[in-house]
Design a protein around this motif. Sequence first.
Motif, PDB file in Angstrom:
ATOM      1  N   GLU A  66       2.834   8.768  -3.199  1.00 57.69           N
ATOM      2  CA  GLU A  66       1.670   9.581  -2.817  1.00 57.69           C
ATOM      3  C   GLU A  66       1.145   9.192  -1.436  1.00 57.69           C
ATOM      4  O   GLU A  66       0.512  10.001  -0.759  1.00 57.69           O
ATOM      5  CB  GLU A  66       0.546   9.407  -3.849  1.00 57.69           C
ATOM      6  N   GLN A  67       1.372   7.949  -1.028  1.00 56.33           N
ATOM      7  CA  GLN A  67       0.889   7.471   0.272  1.00 56.33           C
ATOM      8  C   GLN A  67       2.055   6.827   1.029  1.00 56.33           C
ATOM      9  O   GLN A  67       2.151   5.602   1.145  1.00 56.33           O
ATOM     10  CB  GLN A  67      -0.246   6.458   0.083  1.00 56.33           C
ATOM     11  N   GLU A 113       0.819  -1.223   0.000  1.00 55.07           N
ATOM     12  CA  GLU A 113       0.000   0.000   0.000  1.00 55.07           C
ATOM     13  C   GLU A 113       0.844   1.260   0.000  1.00 55.07           C
ATOM     14  O   GLU A 113       0.312   2.363  -0.131  1.00 55.07           O
ATOM     15  CB  GLU A 113      -0.925  -0.006   1.219  1.00 55.07           C
ATOM     16  N   TRP A 114       2.161   1.120   0.180  1.00 52.11           N
ATOM     17  CA  TRP A 114       3.019   2.307   0.233  1.00 52.11           C
ATOM     18  C   TRP A 114       3.299   2.824  -1.183  1.00 52.11           C
ATOM     19  O   TRP A 114       3.421   2.054  -2.135  1.00 52.11           O
ATOM     20  CB  TRP A 114       4.356   1.987   0.895  1.00 52.11           C
ATOM     21  N   GLN A 142       3.377   5.200   7.456  1.00 48.22           N
ATOM     22  CA  GLN A 142       3.354   5.817   8.768  1.00 48.22           C
ATOM     23  C   GLN A 142       4.568   5.354   9.572  1.00 48.22           C
ATOM     24  O   GLN A 142       5.081   4.239   9.359  1.00 48.22           O
ATOM     25  CB  GLN A 142       2.069   5.439   9.504  1.00 48.22           C
TER      26      GLN A 142
END
Length: 554
Positions: A375-376, A371-372, A379
Amino acid sequence: MVKGGTSLALVRDELYATMEQAELSLEQFIVERDNGSLLQHAIEALQQVRGTLSLIELTGAEMLAQEVYQQATDIPTGAGSERDGQLSALCKALFVLRRYLENVELLRQELPEALLPTINELRQAGHLPSLPESFFFSVRLDQPRPHDGHSGAGLDAALSRRLQHMYQLGLLDYLRGNNLPASLKLMMRALQRMDAGLAGEPGRLCWIAAAALETCSDAQLLPRRSRKQLFSRLERELKHALHKPGHEISRSLLKELLYLVALGASQGDLARQVRNTFNLTPLPFTDHMLEDAYQRLSGPGQAVLRSLSAAIHEELAGLKDLLDLIERGTAQPESYASLHGLLGKLAKTLDMVGLSSAGNALQAQLPVVAEWSAEQPPQPDSLHRLADAVLYVESMVASLQREQRPAVVPPGQEAQSFANHQLTEAHIVVVGEAQAGLNLAKRAITSYLESSGDKLHLANVPSTLQAVRGGLWFLQQQRAAWLVGACAEYIQKQMLEAAQTPPGQLLETLADALSSLEYYLESGAVMRPETRPSVLDLAEESIKALGMAVPANA
């Protein structure tokens, strides 16, 4: 250059064609066990191969062909599954023979010793005794020991028992493959002490065997099964020699020990003395050359896992570099996909080498890393969890390289595992410092003796041993710490403060105690709580022999 290597070119094509016929007939017979004609064709071809090799005088190859021929004639038509091992050994032997002949033709050099492992595998499959490592080695065994001041003053029962115990402890770890240098050193120490007290042939055996162990250590001879059997046989021979006066020492045992001395070409004092006495000239090969030759003949070597571990470390280094870039926010957009691919590849590799726990730790991170993106970005908590998993994998690989079975931890507890790994590393540093302290003490005592009792050499020894004692207390090794402290006290009171130098026998006993404690550290006993306290029992016996009282809880 060998005659056979030159002559091989003249018969090469016909010889290889005959060998191929034997291989095909044998392989077909394995499938069709009731077809006796296939087996007979193989036997006839093998007989022709043996005759050709005898004609061109390739000794090692002829021996292997002879063994293959004899084993093949022993197999009956309709052989059942009980002959599978023998048939498999025959096929492997033919493969090795073909590879060996190709090497002889290429290098123009014969190395029959490289064929002994295959010959012995074949003989074992046929329930025949193995040939010794020294089969191709010749030496005169009746050479007298030089007069070097050796007196053979005798061994009392207690000392004899303690030295046998010392040898057995080193032998046990040698058989298990645990810390070979320490094991060899303890066995050698026991034999040298026995030699000092034994006269005649038993003392000569200890002298030769100690030289063989010195060579094994200096030249790093491989702990082959045959050598483990040899030193076990030596233990039994010593027992007979100590308890049965007039026992005749085995000549084959002496030959095997002398072969090791010739093979290693150690520069140690004992090995040099033995080589000079028996006129042992350097062999045209080393133990590691033999191992490389055998591995080339039979397939891949044993260093694959070590190479794989090094490759994993390289992958981990690249992984950590990517994580560092991502944490700093300087990673390229494609770095996230590279990280995901690298994690997946590394997880599969770890599963293949048996580190499934480490592989699962990385596998669990794949959905998160997928998911990295630029843009994202991840954490901090997610990034730290991945870093913990990577550090856990690194500690697992380090444990694998130390030949320890790595501990398996549940997912999510990788950080705690890494902390335990760091504590283990700290323990290793303390043990290393303790070993260095004991080595320093032994060297100082040697210098003290060589200088006819100059106490200046011992000035720092008690404080050094007390520092070792403190390190052992930190490692919760109270008994070992007390024994080291007892050695320090003996040196302080009986050597530094006393007016006279202690008798040589007591100084040897002190050296026995220090050697036992050194072995306890070098053999990894501090890091393995399950290790039996036999080594400390041996050190305690030496402390008692020095006349020092040992508390009941020591």
